[in-house]
Design a protein around this motif. Structure first.
Motif, mmCIF file in Angstrom:
data_model
loop_
_atom_site.group_PDB
_atom_site.id
_atom_site.type_symbol
_atom_site.label_atom_id
_atom_site.label_comp_id
_atom_site.label_asym_id
_atom_site.label_seq_id
_atom_site.Cartn_x
_atom_site.Cartn_y
_atom_site.Cartn_z
ATOM 1 N N THR B 61 -16.154 36.571 97.144
ATOM 2 C CA THR B 61 -15.331 36.435 95.936
ATOM 3 C C THR B 61 -13.980 36.930 96.273
ATOM 4 N N VAL B 62 -13.138 35.946 95.878
ATOM 5 C CA VAL B 62 -11.573 36.084 96.003
ATOM 6 C C VAL B 62 -10.795 35.699 94.881
ATOM 7 N N PHE B 63 -9.847 36.500 94.624
ATOM 8 C CA PHE B 63 -8.863 35.996 93.284
ATOM 9 C C PHE B 63 -7.820 35.749 93.962
ATOM 10 N N LEU B 64 -7.039 34.556 93.955
ATOM 11 C CA LEU B 64 -6.022 33.885 94.334
ATOM 12 C C LEU B 64 -4.793 33.918 93.295
ATOM 13 N N ARG B 65 -3.847 34.814 93.458
ATOM 14 C CA ARG B 65 -2.603 34.664 92.331
ATOM 15 C C ARG B 65 -2.053 33.136 92.283
ATOM 16 N N GLY B 66 -1.997 32.682 91.248
ATOM 17 C CA GLY B 66 -1.366 31.195 90.825
ATOM 18 C C GLY B 66 -0.035 31.038 91.778
ATOM 19 N N ASP B 67 0.998 31.971 91.516
ATOM 20 C CA ASP B 67 2.171 31.399 91.999
ATOM 21 C C ASP B 67 2.213 31.534 93.424
ATOM 22 N N THR B 68 1.134 31.759 94.279
ATOM 23 C CA THR B 68 1.158 31.493 95.497
ATOM 24 C C THR B 68 0.505 30.157 95.889
ATOM 25 N N ILE B 69 -0.016 29.386 95.046
ATOM 26 C CA ILE B 69 -0.690 28.447 95.225
ATOM 27 C C ILE B 69 0.096 27.084 95.349
ATOM 28 N N LYS C 17 -14.586 49.841 91.907
ATOM 29 C CA LYS C 17 -15.049 49.411 93.166
ATOM 30 C C LYS C 17 -14.028 49.433 94.270
ATOM 31 N N ARG C 18 -14.317 49.494 95.403
ATOM 32 C CA ARG C 18 -13.343 49.175 96.507
ATOM 33 C C ARG C 18 -12.858 47.938 96.714
ATOM 34 N N ILE C 19 -11.398 47.449 96.467
ATOM 35 C CA ILE C 19 -11.116 46.094 96.790
ATOM 36 C C ILE C 19 -9.945 45.961 98.116
ATOM 37 N N MET C 20 -9.864 44.710 98.384
ATOM 38 C CA MET C 20 -8.606 44.554 99.327
ATOM 39 C C MET C 20 -7.865 43.751 98.643
ATOM 40 N N VAL C 21 -6.347 44.287 98.797
ATOM 41 C CA VAL C 21 -5.199 43.416 98.430
ATOM 42 C C VAL C 21 -4.574 42.977 99.316
ATOM 43 N N GLU C 22 -4.123 41.671 99.431
ATOM 44 C CA GLU C 22 -3.242 41.239 100.352
ATOM 45 C C GLU C 22 -1.700 40.735 99.670
ATOM 46 N N LEU C 23 -0.617 41.384 100.315
ATOM 47 C CA LEU C 23 0.575 41.015 99.826
ATOM 48 C C LEU C 23 1.294 39.729 100.623
ATOM 49 N N LYS C 24 2.379 39.636 99.912
ATOM 50 C CA LYS C 24 3.321 38.347 100.318
ATOM 51 C C LYS C 24 3.905 38.747 101.740
ATOM 52 N N ASN C 25 4.141 40.090 102.016
ATOM 53 C CA ASN C 25 4.696 40.555 103.109
ATOM 54 C C ASN C 25 3.472 40.891 104.127
ATOM 55 N N GLN C 26 2.573 40.244 103.881
ATOM 56 C CA GLN C 26 1.205 40.365 105.172
ATOM 57 C C GLN C 26 0.852 41.784 105.101
ATOM 58 N N ARG C 65 2.935 45.875 92.402
ATOM 59 C CA ARG C 65 3.294 45.001 91.539
ATOM 60 C C ARG C 65 2.899 43.506 91.606
ATOM 61 N N GLY C 66 2.457 42.981 90.912
ATOM 62 C CA GLY C 66 1.747 41.737 90.801
ATOM 63 C C GLY C 66 2.340 40.700 91.539
ATOM 64 N N ASP C 67 3.621 40.310 91.060
ATOM 65 C CA ASP C 67 4.240 39.187 91.727
ATOM 66 C C ASP C 67 4.128 39.533 93.241
ATOM 67 N N THR C 68 3.924 40.335 94.034
ATOM 68 C CA THR C 68 3.811 40.716 95.353
ATOM 69 C C THR C 68 2.476 39.942 96.147
ATOM 70 N N ILE C 69 1.464 40.096 95.025
ATOM 71 C CA ILE C 69 0.262 40.028 95.559
ATOM 72 C C ILE C 69 -0.040 38.410 95.892
ATOM 73 N N ILE C 70 -0.978 38.126 96.890
ATOM 74 C CA ILE C 70 -1.477 36.777 97.091
ATOM 75 C C ILE C 70 -2.887 36.654 96.865
ATOM 76 N N LEU C 71 -3.754 37.705 97.181
ATOM 77 C CA LEU C 71 -5.160 37.676 97.362
ATOM 78 C C LEU C 71 -5.753 39.045 96.981
ATOM 79 N N ILE C 72 -7.031 38.965 96.133
ATOM 80 C CA ILE C 72 -7.803 40.343 95.906
ATOM 81 C C ILE C 72 -9.127 39.920 96.093
#
Lengths: 76, 76, 76, 76, 76, 76, 76
Positions: B61-69, C17-26, C65-72
């Protein structure tokens, strides 16, 4: 009130017709305009992605997020 | 009112089906569309990340933030 | 109304639960999801920052901060 | 309602304590959290700017605009 | 309610005093804080633009658009 | 209420006078401030575009979109 | 109230006339201003795209998304 005074009215006249959409990443898409909204999110049918005027991919229905769009024009 | 006049209606028709999502960072994700909202935040199930057409990661399962799409299309 | 129709509902299932978060800066962060909001601002507990799959920093509690997040995604 | 369900509640627990703030331009600031708002605008007291773990500048009170912030974490 | 709980309250304490403003383009401005608003649009009087600590331009009154600002701090 | 407490009030004092506007793309425009709004969209009359202090183009009336603007200052 | 106090009023005076639009990607478009809105979304008729002062493409009607626009000026 004239029906074409607003940009979205002008866009509405292309509904069901083939349009060309250029994105900020320089990609070009040509397809039949199926739907759009005030964010300029656009849905195209029978879509082709072009690169240097050559068809790169055929994608069928495509949802393009408005904030990636630079330009929309009737396809030639 | 026709049910497909708006982009989110068109997106809604892909609910439960496999779609392909392309991001601004050029990554591609293919998965089953589980949820989306007006920001085009998207949740996919059984997700694969692709690079040059090859599966790079399986992510569930993946959540993708809209503003990156940039683009959403039915997966082939 | 089904409880998982919206992306934030799906995100809510990962709370605690444990999650993985990827940011725009990789950068990649793995931690326990403590809190999030509609902007996708996220707070993780017991957080590790990863680089090429290796732990680079242990940060405890982190506010992203949310606007730096691509994927969860759920952490493996 | 649990007091830590929202990211700003978690941030509120750091009020008056030393935190580390990382910006999109890769700069790092460590100072005592004096104030923040829903935009994640942040005011720090007794602030140090760090570069590669070394103190580069001492700035006293600093206002950091929220949209430049990536990450906030308790300072070690 | 404590008067410094919010970032704009802290900024308000610098009204009429000399502050330093750093922009996303790495430029630095020092001037007397005349006015600001919730977008962090800022007006400075008797403004100097600095480059590597040297005065590059004297600009008198300057309006700086908030979304270009990273950091505001009392000038030393 | 003092008339210059807000940035837009200070900007209003330049109405009808020559101002200098610097954009994020480093271009500089000098012209007579005809109109502005809360987005800092600006209209100048008798406008000159400058590059390294030299006049590059004369443009007459120019509409500059606010989100491209960094700085506005009275022209010397 | 004077009719030209606001930027959109000034833009309205160009309706039906040829204007030049410059985008953040440095492209230039000249066409007859057919419609615009508060986002500065613009529709041009009889549009030419210019590169270094040379006509690169003729596009007929073009919708330009406001957030890509830097500058609008009457065409010479």
């Amino acid at each position: 009130m004239e029906s074409e005074n607003r940009p979205l009215d002008a866009l509405n006249q292309s509904r069901g017709k083939r349009i060309m959409v250029e994105l900020k990443n320089q990609k070009q898409f040509i397809g039949k305009l199926k739907a759009f909204d005030i964010h300029i999110n656009v849905v195209l049918d029978d879509t082709e992605e072009l690169e240097n005027g050559e068809v790169k991919r055929r994608l069928g229905t495509v949802f393009l997020r408005g904030d990636t769009i630079i330009l929309i024009s009737p396809a030639h």
